[in-house]
Design a protein around this motif. Sequence first.
Motif: not given
Length: 214
Positions: A201-212
Amino acid sequence: MATPPQPAAAAAPPTRGRRDRRGELRRAELLEAAIHLIGEHGLDAVTHRAVAAAAGVPAASTSYYFRSKDELIDEALRTLATREIVRLRERRTALGAAGAVDLEATTAALSAWIEEQITPEGRVAMLAQYQLQLEAARRPEAREILAAWKEGTDDLAETAMRSLGARDVTTAGILLVCAIDGLRLRLMASGHAPLAGAELRAVVRALLAGLVLA
């Protein structure tokens, strides 16, 4: 905001063999056996005899329903694509119905989806998908099947990024699809310890936050 058009699965060619319910059930059994063989052992393991044995049916059954190995592989790809498109539509509808979804909810949903695909059962199906996608890329006649699959994947990714307020929804969606593909391959094929739970979840959260912000 208008709802994006739903992707349509590629039309199936005329089928061979019995057209009644019994015939359709036998075809489905053979296709599931082929998919499992591909996921476990690769495309070279697919022969008419091997698929019939895996399905537990007479050796002549596969050639009765499928003229060639290529036709069997195309139909296996079509079966996987149709199944995945249905799942993508369900997830896209859930995200769209939720309206503005926060980062934590989207992170949890995507992480759960990835974890489903790296279970022992999910891993076989995922490996079969990659094998069949690579095979289709070599044969133009199979690419229409992949086109509908791609539309469904892109639509889900864009819906997720739109719900998070991404600056460039199209670009963020493409990057999300590519990143998840790479992450799944890493989890299945590398020697790294698999990500799961809070770490995933930490990896996916960081990915989504960056893509926003992309």
